[in-house]
Scaffold this motif. Structure first.
Motif, PDB file in Angstrom:
ATOM      1  N   GLY A   1       0.781  -1.230   0.000  1.00 38.79           N
ATOM      2  CA  GLY A   1       0.000   0.000   0.000  1.00 38.79           C
ATOM      3  C   GLY A   1       0.812   1.280   0.000  1.00 38.79           C
ATOM      4  O   GLY A   1       0.240   2.355   0.155  1.00 38.79           O
ATOM      5  N   GLY A   2       2.155   1.183  -0.164  1.00 45.07           N
ATOM      6  CA  GLY A   2       2.971   2.395  -0.069  1.00 45.07           C
ATOM      7  C   GLY A   2       2.753   3.107   1.251  1.00 45.07           C
ATOM      8  O   GLY A   2       2.755   4.330   1.329  1.00 45.07           O
ATOM      9  N   ILE A   3       2.578   2.312   2.337  1.00 46.31           N
ATOM     10  CA  ILE A   3       2.153   2.851   3.626  1.00 46.31           C
ATOM     11  C   ILE A   3       3.341   3.332   4.453  1.00 46.31           C
ATOM     12  O   ILE A   3       4.350   2.632   4.579  1.00 46.31           O
ATOM     13  N   ILE A   4       3.219   4.521   5.008  1.00 45.12           N
ATOM     14  CA  ILE A   4       4.149   5.022   6.029  1.00 45.12           C
ATOM     15  C   ILE A   4       3.634   4.513   7.364  1.00 45.12           C
ATOM     16  O   ILE A   4       2.552   4.892   7.810  1.00 45.12           O
TER      17      ILE A   4
ATOM     18  N   ALA B   1      -0.809   5.136   0.525  1.00 46.04           N
ATOM     19  CA  ALA B   1      -0.857   5.804  -0.772  1.00 46.04           C
ATOM     20  C   ALA B   1      -2.234   5.522  -1.356  1.00 46.04           C
ATOM     21  O   ALA B   1      -2.597   4.361  -1.549  1.00 46.04           O
ATOM     22  N   VAL B   2      -3.032   6.560  -1.595  1.00 47.67           N
ATOM     23  CA  VAL B   2      -4.400   6.335  -2.056  1.00 47.67           C
ATOM     24  C   VAL B   2      -4.570   6.763  -3.511  1.00 47.67           C
ATOM     25  O   VAL B   2      -4.012   7.746  -3.960  1.00 47.67           O
ATOM     26  N   GLY B   3      -5.370   5.985  -4.245  1.00 48.33           N
ATOM     27  CA  GLY B   3      -5.650   6.204  -5.642  1.00 48.33           C
ATOM     28  C   GLY B   3      -6.480   5.044  -6.171  1.00 48.33           C
ATOM     29  O   GLY B   3      -6.751   4.107  -5.434  1.00 48.33           O
ATOM     30  N   ARG B   4      -6.984   4.990  -7.427  1.00 50.19           N
ATOM     31  CA  ARG B   4      -6.508   5.926  -8.429  1.00 50.19           C
ATOM     32  C   ARG B   4      -6.961   7.359  -8.167  1.00 50.19           C
ATOM     33  O   ARG B   4      -6.333   8.293  -8.654  1.00 50.19           O
ATOM     34  N   TYR B   5      -8.063   7.504  -7.470  1.00 47.96           N
ATOM     35  CA  TYR B   5      -8.548   8.856  -7.238  1.00 47.96           C
ATOM     36  C   TYR B   5      -8.762   9.080  -5.757  1.00 47.96           C
ATOM     37  O   TYR B   5      -9.712   8.555  -5.166  1.00 47.96           O
TER      38      TYR B   5
ATOM     39  N   ALA C   1     -13.123   0.000  -3.690  1.00 53.29           N
ATOM     40  CA  ALA C   1     -13.049  -1.007  -2.626  1.00 53.29           C
ATOM     41  C   ALA C   1     -11.636  -1.501  -2.370  1.00 53.29           C
ATOM     42  O   ALA C   1     -11.266  -1.802  -1.235  1.00 53.29           O
ATOM     43  N   LYS C   2     -10.831  -1.614  -3.425  1.00 59.06           N
ATOM     44  CA  LYS C   2      -9.448  -2.076  -3.294  1.00 59.06           C
ATOM     45  C   LYS C   2      -8.543  -1.129  -4.062  1.00 59.06           C
ATOM     46  O   LYS C   2      -8.092  -1.414  -5.170  1.00 59.06           O
ATOM     47  N   GLY C   3      -8.297   0.030  -3.454  1.00 60.66           N
ATOM     48  CA  GLY C   3      -7.458   1.038  -4.071  1.00 60.66           C
ATOM     49  C   GLY C   3      -5.976   0.751  -3.888  1.00 60.66           C
ATOM     50  O   GLY C   3      -5.564  -0.326  -3.436  1.00 60.66           O
ATOM     51  N   PHE C   4      -5.159   1.738  -4.210  1.00 66.37           N
ATOM     52  CA  PHE C   4      -3.707   1.561  -4.203  1.00 66.37           C
ATOM     53  C   PHE C   4      -3.164   1.232  -2.811  1.00 66.37           C
ATOM     54  O   PHE C   4      -2.102   0.636  -2.669  1.00 66.37           O
ATOM     55  N   GLY C   5      -3.888   1.629  -1.765  1.00 74.28           N
ATOM     56  CA  GLY C   5      -3.423   1.425  -0.395  1.00 74.28           C
ATOM     57  C   GLY C   5      -3.487   0.001   0.098  1.00 74.28           C
ATOM     58  O   GLY C   5      -3.027  -0.293   1.206  1.00 74.28           O
ATOM     59  N   VAL C   6      -4.050  -0.918  -0.714  1.00 74.07           N
ATOM     60  CA  VAL C   6      -4.067  -2.337  -0.341  1.00 74.07           C
ATOM     61  C   VAL C   6      -3.404  -3.193  -1.418  1.00 74.07           C
ATOM     62  O   VAL C   6      -3.604  -4.411  -1.454  1.00 74.07           O
ATOM     63  N   LYS C   7      -2.607  -2.574  -2.264  1.00 71.52           N
ATOM     64  CA  LYS C   7      -1.884  -3.293  -3.300  1.00 71.52           C
ATOM     65  C   LYS C   7      -0.420  -3.467  -2.891  1.00 71.52           C
ATOM     66  O   LYS C   7       0.145  -2.628  -2.179  1.00 71.52           O
ATOM     67  N   VAL C   8       0.182  -4.559  -3.354  1.00 75.80           N
ATOM     68  CA  VAL C   8       1.610  -4.767  -3.132  1.00 75.80           C
ATOM     69  C   VAL C   8       2.364  -4.127  -4.290  1.00 75.80           C
ATOM     70  O   VAL C   8       2.180  -4.507  -5.447  1.00 75.80           O
ATOM     71  N   TRP C   9       3.195  -3.149  -3.974  1.00 79.66           N
ATOM     72  CA  TRP C   9       3.990  -2.443  -4.974  1.00 79.66           C
ATOM     73  C   TRP C   9       5.346  -3.138  -5.134  1.00 79.66           C
ATOM     74  O   TRP C   9       5.871  -3.717  -4.176  1.00 79.66           O
ATOM     75  N   LYS C  10       5.908  -3.066  -6.317  1.00 79.90           N
ATOM     76  CA  LYS C  10       7.229  -3.646  -6.576  1.00 79.90           C
ATOM     77  C   LYS C  10       8.295  -2.671  -6.080  1.00 79.90           C
ATOM     78  O   LYS C  10       8.414  -1.560  -6.608  1.00 79.90           O
ATOM     79  N   PRO C  11       9.095  -3.064  -5.057  1.00 79.05           N
ATOM     80  CA  PRO C  11      10.005  -2.103  -4.426  1.00 79.05           C
ATOM     81  C   PRO C  11      11.467  -2.234  -4.884  1.00 79.05           C
ATOM     82  O   PRO C  11      11.902  -3.291  -5.348  1.00 79.05           O
ATOM     83  N   GLU C  12      12.185  -1.136  -4.708  1.00 79.85           N
ATOM     84  CA  GLU C  12      13.629  -1.114  -4.976  1.00 79.85           C
ATOM     85  C   GLU C  12      14.278  -0.049  -4.094  1.00 79.85           C
ATOM     86  O   GLU C  12      13.892   1.123  -4.146  1.00 79.85           O
TER      87      GLU C  12
END
Length: 378
Positions: A67-70, A106-110, A141-152
């Motif tokens: 979720g790009g969560i802090i 991190a929230v989105g798409r909107y 219902a399942k925005g960017f804040g509950v997705k696994v992002w590919k990190p580096e």
């Protein structure tokens, strides 16, 4: 991974010998250490989830590619005491199922609301997920804040951070286009947490991304009524039913919404008679200018946070609906235990032609930069 930078101070000493002024130069070197550590903590939907710790010798930031969560920000008070200043859950896996309030995400798409959960682009109407009554909130219902992002992990002069990438496929939550977003989250040597969102699409769409951290500069030891807040905006976009903007731009002068000069948050809450959940107009049109949009102070601890953004608005939310919420460190969060400053496009922009556009076309790039600068006043 460790990255060290040297700050060089030059001390000039004036002395006199045989009546002639001489200058001696002494060079004093002080090291400022920037470090980043990462560890795998779990998997979600078959993808690896990591916890990252960023430090600069003064501040610690914890975040995750889920979720790009802090998840935590630890800053010192005027006595040097280090405390977490964002609402959090106990551990990263807790965010998989317990993060209804979007803590740190991190929230989105909107980000924010789209009225009627629909909008029209070039004559085509798109029905998106309803998850806030008849409206869409924070991407569905399942925005960017509950997705696994590919990190580096990355490092550069004066900063360490994590680059994360997520591709939202065409039709996800009803939104058109394959939207690829890159999010850079970095801690700098001068006590700034910098976020940069960049998105591209293969089909015309709408996009509005932000971070949804809940700040409490007193170390989360009670509510934020004793905080001082200044927002550099002279107007809000008032709302009607469902908290959807009416399309007006209303001046704040002489109202409880007026934070153009520093105001005690408790006093303004009392004057309003309810909690804040309103979009402040920081720009009248889109631009790439990184603008200071707010300053938050906690007089007792001395902690200060300044917020900068390139977006045209910022949503002030005072955790009105956070009630009896089990947070980290055995604390139970209540209403007004934090404030959110969510830099973003204006709510319901896709349905308000007079608002700054949130449209993104193929061949163009969406860019949103957010900076949180932390300090202490003694």
């Amino acid at each position: 991974m460790n990255l060290k930078f040297k700050l060089v101070f030059i001390l000039f000493i004036i002395s006199s010998s045989a009546g002639i002024a001489q200058t001696k130069m002494t060079v004093i070197q002080e090291e400022v250490s920037l470090t980043i550590k990462g560890e795998k903590v779990d998997t979600w939907e078959g993808q690896d989830v990591f916890r990252y710790l960023l430090e600069n010798g003064t501040i610690q930031v914890e975040l995750t590619n889920f979720g790009g969560i802090i998840t935590r920000i630890l800053t010192p008070d005027k006595e040097g005491k280090l405390e977490n200043i964002v609402l959090a859950l106990e551990d990263v896996p807790d965010y998989f199922t317990k993060n209804g309030p979007y803590l740190g995400a991190a929230v989105g798409r909107y980000a924010n609301r789209i009225g009627g959960a629909s909008f029209t682009l070039d004559g085509e109407t798109f029905q998106i997920t309803k998850n806030n009554g008849e409206n869409s909130l924070h991407g569905g219902a399942k925005g960017f804040g509950v997705k696994v992002w590919k990190p580096e992990i990355y490092k550069k002069q004066g900063a360490v951070g994590v680059k994360m990438v997520y591709t939202s496929v065409d039709g996800e939550e009803g939104f058109p286009g394959n939207l690829t977003t890159t999010l850079w989250m970095e801690l700098t040597s001068n006590n700034e947490l910098r976020l940069l969102f960049e998105s591209t699409t293969d089909k015309k769409t709408v996009v509005n991304l932000t971070n949804h951290s809940y700040f409490n500069l007193n170390g989360i030891n009670g509510d934020v009524r004793d905080h001082e807040l200044q927002i550099f905006a002279d107007a809000i976009t008032p709302t009607g039913p469902g908290q959807i903007p009416t399309g007006e731009i209303k001046p704040v002068a002489g109202t409880p919404f007026d934070f153009q000069t520093p105001k005690n948050l408790g006093t303004q809450l009392d004057a309003l008679g309810e909690g804040f959940d309103h979009n402040y107009v920081t720009k009248r049109e889109n631009s790439s200018e990184l603008k200071k949009i707010a300053i938050v102070k906690h007089p007792e601890s001395g902690r200060v946070m300044s917020v900068y953004s390139t977006a045209p608005g910022v949503q002030l939310y005072t955790a009105n609906h956070v009630r009896n919420f089990a947070g980290a460190d055995g604390k139970t969060y209540q209403p007004h235990w934090a404030l959110c400053l969510e830099p973003e496009s204006w709510p319901d922009s896709p349905n308000k032609p007079s608002f700054p556009s949130a449209n993104l076309a193929p061949g163009k790039k969406y860019v949103h930069e957010i900076v949180y600068r932390f300090g202490v006043e003694k």
